[in-house]
Scaffold this motif. Sequence first.
Motif, PDB file in Angstrom:
ATOM      1  N   LEU A  43     -41.988  -5.592 -43.083  1.00 50.61           N
ATOM      2  CA  LEU A  43     -42.267  -7.004 -42.852  1.00 50.61           C
ATOM      3  C   LEU A  43     -42.725  -7.190 -41.413  1.00 50.61           C
ATOM      4  CD1 LEU A  43     -39.046  -8.349 -44.565  1.00 50.61           C
ATOM      5  CD2 LEU A  43     -41.352  -8.680 -45.421  1.00 50.61           C
ATOM      6  N   PRO A  44     -43.304  -8.356 -41.103  1.00 52.12           N
ATOM      7  CA  PRO A  44     -43.652  -8.616 -39.701  1.00 52.12           C
ATOM      8  C   PRO A  44     -42.396  -8.553 -38.823  1.00 52.12           C
ATOM      9  CG  PRO A  44     -44.617 -10.268 -41.149  1.00 52.12           C
ATOM     10  CD  PRO A  44     -43.688  -9.439 -41.991  1.00 52.12           C
ATOM     11  N   PHE A  45     -42.567  -8.113 -37.584  1.00 55.21           N
ATOM     12  CA  PHE A  45     -41.429  -7.944 -36.680  1.00 55.21           C
ATOM     13  C   PHE A  45     -40.666  -9.241 -36.401  1.00 55.21           C
ATOM     14  CE2 PHE A  45     -43.791  -4.067 -35.647  1.00 55.21           C
ATOM     15  CZ  PHE A  45     -42.767  -3.151 -35.782  1.00 55.21           C
ATOM     16  N   ASP A  46     -41.283 -10.388 -36.633  1.00 56.91           N
ATOM     17  CA  ASP A  46     -40.594 -11.656 -36.382  1.00 56.91           C
ATOM     18  C   ASP A  46     -39.931 -12.209 -37.648  1.00 56.91           C
ATOM     19  OD1 ASP A  46     -42.922 -12.338 -37.723  1.00 56.91           O
ATOM     20  OD2 ASP A  46     -43.419 -14.019 -36.396  1.00 56.91           O
ATOM     21  N   SER A  47     -39.881 -11.424 -38.717  1.00 56.19           N
ATOM     22  CA  SER A  47     -39.261 -11.904 -39.959  1.00 56.19           C
ATOM     23  C   SER A  47     -37.756 -12.043 -39.783  1.00 56.19           C
ATOM     24  CB  SER A  47     -39.556 -10.933 -41.107  1.00 56.19           C
ATOM     25  OG  SER A  47     -38.753  -9.782 -40.982  1.00 56.19           O
ATOM     26  N   THR A  48     -37.159 -12.859 -40.627  1.00 59.29           N
ATOM     27  CA  THR A  48     -35.713 -13.046 -40.549  1.00 59.29           C
ATOM     28  C   THR A  48     -34.973 -11.752 -40.858  1.00 59.29           C
ATOM     29  OG1 THR A  48     -35.722 -13.890 -42.815  1.00 59.29           O
ATOM     30  CG2 THR A  48     -35.650 -15.514 -41.057  1.00 59.29           C
ATOM     31  N   TRP A  49     -35.612 -10.852 -41.627  1.00 59.15           N
ATOM     32  CA  TRP A  49     -34.964  -9.585 -41.957  1.00 59.15           C
ATOM     33  C   TRP A  49     -34.650  -8.796 -40.691  1.00 59.15           C
ATOM     34  CZ3 TRP A  49     -34.511  -9.220 -47.274  1.00 59.15           C
ATOM     35  CH2 TRP A  49     -33.719  -8.167 -47.732  1.00 59.15           C
ATOM     36  N   TYR A  50     -35.501  -8.919 -39.694  1.00 59.17           N
ATOM     37  CA  TYR A  50     -35.310  -8.176 -38.454  1.00 59.17           C
ATOM     38  C   TYR A  50     -34.685  -8.997 -37.331  1.00 59.17           C
ATOM     39  CZ  TYR A  50     -38.531  -5.029 -40.836  1.00 59.17           C
ATOM     40  OH  TYR A  50     -39.127  -4.203 -41.750  1.00 59.17           O
ATOM     41  N   THR A  51     -34.770 -10.311 -37.407  1.00 58.37           N
ATOM     42  CA  THR A  51     -34.326 -11.136 -36.274  1.00 58.37           C
ATOM     43  C   THR A  51     -32.984 -11.822 -36.469  1.00 58.37           C
ATOM     44  OG1 THR A  51     -35.583 -13.038 -37.093  1.00 58.37           O
ATOM     45  CG2 THR A  51     -36.710 -11.562 -35.534  1.00 58.37           C
ATOM     46  N   THR A  52     -32.493 -11.919 -37.703  1.00 60.13           N
ATOM     47  CA  THR A  52     -31.196 -12.549 -37.940  1.00 60.13           C
ATOM     48  C   THR A  52     -30.092 -11.687 -37.328  1.00 60.13           C
ATOM     49  OG1 THR A  52     -31.993 -13.534 -39.987  1.00 60.13           O
ATOM     50  CG2 THR A  52     -29.602 -13.382 -39.711  1.00 60.13           C
ATOM     51  N   PRO A  53     -29.208 -12.270 -36.520  1.00 67.45           N
ATOM     52  CA  PRO A  53     -28.125 -11.468 -35.919  1.00 67.45           C
ATOM     53  C   PRO A  53     -27.311 -10.743 -36.996  1.00 67.45           C
ATOM     54  CG  PRO A  53     -28.214 -13.635 -34.915  1.00 67.45           C
ATOM     55  CD  PRO A  53     -29.154 -13.670 -36.095  1.00 67.45           C
ATOM     56  N   ALA A  54     -27.043  -9.489 -36.724  1.00 67.87           N
ATOM     57  CA  ALA A  54     -26.329  -8.652 -37.693  1.00 67.87           C
ATOM     58  C   ALA A  54     -24.925  -8.328 -37.218  1.00 67.87           C
ATOM     59  CB  ALA A  54     -27.102  -7.347 -37.915  1.00 67.87           C
ATOM     60  N   ARG A  55     -24.057  -8.110 -38.181  1.00 67.14           N
ATOM     61  CA  ARG A  55     -22.727  -7.558 -37.920  1.00 67.14           C
ATOM     62  C   ARG A  55     -22.864  -6.051 -38.091  1.00 67.14           C
ATOM     63  NH1 ARG A  55     -18.293  -9.816 -41.629  1.00 67.14           N
ATOM     64  NH2 ARG A  55     -17.028  -8.635 -40.142  1.00 67.14           N
ATOM     65  N   MET A  56     -22.759  -5.326 -36.997  1.00 72.88           N
ATOM     66  CA  MET A  56     -22.906  -3.875 -37.023  1.00 72.88           C
ATOM     67  C   MET A  56     -21.540  -3.234 -36.808  1.00 72.88           C
ATOM     68  SD  MET A  56     -26.157  -3.715 -37.576  1.00 72.88           S
ATOM     69  CE  MET A  56     -26.476  -1.959 -37.462  1.00 72.88           C
ATOM     70  N   PHE A  57     -21.322  -2.102 -37.479  1.00 72.80           N
ATOM     71  CA  PHE A  57     -20.047  -1.398 -37.407  1.00 72.80           C
ATOM     72  C   PHE A  57     -20.312   0.028 -36.947  1.00 72.80           C
ATOM     73  CE2 PHE A  57     -19.914  -4.798 -40.422  1.00 72.80           C
ATOM     74  CZ  PHE A  57     -18.817  -5.517 -39.983  1.00 72.80           C
ATOM     75  N   LEU A  58     -19.984   0.285 -35.686  1.00 76.50           N
ATOM     76  CA  LEU A  58     -20.189   1.590 -35.078  1.00 76.50           C
ATOM     77  C   LEU A  58     -19.023   2.490 -35.455  1.00 76.50           C
ATOM     78  CD1 LEU A  58     -22.066   3.165 -33.108  1.00 76.50           C
ATOM     79  CD2 LEU A  58     -20.512   2.445 -31.286  1.00 76.50           C
ATOM     80  N   ALA A  59     -19.333   3.658 -36.014  1.00 81.32           N
ATOM     81  CA  ALA A  59     -18.308   4.623 -36.418  1.00 81.32           C
ATOM     82  C   ALA A  59     -18.019   5.556 -35.252  1.00 81.32           C
ATOM     83  CB  ALA A  59     -18.798   5.414 -37.627  1.00 81.32           C
ATOM     84  N   ILE A  60     -16.758   5.603 -34.855  1.00 83.10           N
ATOM     85  CA  ILE A  60     -16.307   6.460 -33.758  1.00 83.10           C
ATOM     86  C   ILE A  60     -15.405   7.544 -34.349  1.00 83.10           C
ATOM     87  CG2 ILE A  60     -15.069   6.538 -31.553  1.00 83.10           C
ATOM     88  CD1 ILE A  60     -17.533   4.709 -31.461  1.00 83.10           C
ATOM     89  N   SER A  61     -15.692   8.798 -34.016  1.00 82.56           N
ATOM     90  CA  SER A  61     -14.897   9.917 -34.527  1.00 82.56           C
ATOM     91  C   SER A  61     -13.534   9.970 -33.834  1.00 82.56           C
ATOM     92  CB  SER A  61     -15.635  11.231 -34.281  1.00 82.56           C
ATOM     93  OG  SER A  61     -14.801  12.330 -34.582  1.00 82.56           O
ATOM     94  N   LYS A  62     -12.491  10.211 -34.633  1.00 84.06           N
ATOM     95  CA  LYS A  62     -11.155  10.453 -34.095  1.00 84.06           C
ATOM     96  C   LYS A  62     -10.739  11.911 -34.292  1.00 84.06           C
ATOM     97  CE  LYS A  62      -8.826   7.307 -36.361  1.00 84.06           C
ATOM     98  NZ  LYS A  62      -7.856   6.309 -36.821  1.00 84.06           N
ATOM     99  N   VAL A  63     -11.681  12.747 -34.722  1.00 78.80           N
ATOM    100  CA  VAL A  63     -11.410  14.166 -34.968  1.00 78.80           C
ATOM    101  C   VAL A  63     -11.219  14.881 -33.636  1.00 78.80           C
ATOM    102  CG1 VAL A  63     -12.340  16.305 -35.943  1.00 78.80           C
ATOM    103  CG2 VAL A  63     -12.733  14.141 -37.109  1.00 78.80           C
ATOM    104  N   GLU A  64     -10.248  15.757 -33.593  1.00 77.13           N
ATOM    105  CA  GLU A  64      -9.954  16.514 -32.366  1.00 77.13           C
ATOM    106  C   GLU A  64     -10.936  17.673 -32.211  1.00 77.13           C
ATOM    107  OE1 GLU A  64      -7.837  15.809 -29.970  1.00 77.13           O
ATOM    108  OE2 GLU A  64      -6.857  14.124 -30.961  1.00 77.13           O
ATOM    109  N   ASP A  65     -12.180  17.349 -31.890  1.00 74.25           N
ATOM    110  CA  ASP A  65     -13.192  18.359 -31.579  1.00 74.25           C
ATOM    111  C   ASP A  65     -14.178  17.719 -30.612  1.00 74.25           C
ATOM    112  OD1 ASP A  65     -14.953  16.767 -33.105  1.00 74.25           O
ATOM    113  OD2 ASP A  65     -15.008  18.150 -34.796  1.00 74.25           O
ATOM    114  N   GLU A  66     -15.356  18.301 -30.459  1.00 73.01           N
ATOM    115  CA  GLU A  66     -16.319  17.755 -29.496  1.00 73.01           C
ATOM    116  C   GLU A  66     -16.824  16.356 -29.862  1.00 73.01           C
ATOM    117  OE1 GLU A  66     -20.687  19.156 -30.179  1.00 73.01           O
ATOM    118  OE2 GLU A  66     -19.388  20.898 -30.445  1.00 73.01           O
ATOM    119  N   THR A  67     -16.551  15.889 -31.089  1.00 69.63           N
ATOM    120  CA  THR A  67     -16.995  14.553 -31.497  1.00 69.63           C
ATOM    121  C   THR A  67     -15.977  13.467 -31.175  1.00 69.63           C
ATOM    122  OG1 THR A  67     -16.075  14.688 -33.751  1.00 69.63           O
ATOM    123  CG2 THR A  67     -18.307  15.567 -33.408  1.00 69.63           C
ATOM    124  N   LYS A  68     -14.772  13.826 -30.761  1.00 73.02           N
ATOM    125  CA  LYS A  68     -13.703  12.840 -30.530  1.00 73.02           C
ATOM    126  C   LYS A  68     -14.166  11.724 -29.594  1.00 73.02           C
ATOM    127  CE  LYS A  68      -8.844  12.252 -29.360  1.00 73.02           C
ATOM    128  NZ  LYS A  68      -8.648  11.195 -30.298  1.00 73.02           N
TER     129      LYS A  68
END
Length: 190
Positions: A43-68
């Motif tokens: 869609l055009p870059f100014d469409s509501t699909w791209y411009t409506t504020p989103a609720r984003m959920f960032l996944a953070i690793s809790k594994v005891e390795d280099e990803t912690k």
Amino acid sequence: MAYPSFKPEEIEFKEMPEFQVDAAFREDGYDGWRKRSERGQLLPFDSTWYTTPARMFLAISKVEDETKDRPVGVIGFAPIGDGRYAMGAGIHTRVPIGRKRDLAPILIDKLLEEKGSSKIFINFTSAAAVKLYRNAGFHDIDLENLPEDLPEHMKIELLQASKHPKLIEQLQKTMMYSVPQWFDTLKRGN
């Protein structure tokens, strides 16, 4: 290096707007994720699909390795109007530390938990993503029978996107995703 699969309890989610997700990845030295406004194709870059504020959920690793304590993926959606409808805002698993670790189903479960009873519409340019969402119960959007109370701009954008040559699928999910507490009790045998 091959990493073991993530378990849901090994992921912590932090809700934030897209610009903060972008900053979190970049601060950790990763630039493989793009905001909707940077990756728009259907869609055009100014469409509501791209411009409506989103609720984003960032996944953070809790594994005891280099990803912690590092961001390993993200998923989100943008609520529309009174919240009865939402638009998918993307899913991403970080290369290489988030890929091939069964993280995507955990991300999709988070999306379904957070969207509640909203009907969500998602446009896809990735066949792999389509398969994951179908496995989670998403189904084809019936463009000829869109809900009457769906905002007109969303109807127009769904139709516009459906005609784009890079579009692979358009999927939706209506049902609320939540396991009643009594079901968990039965499973434990209490």
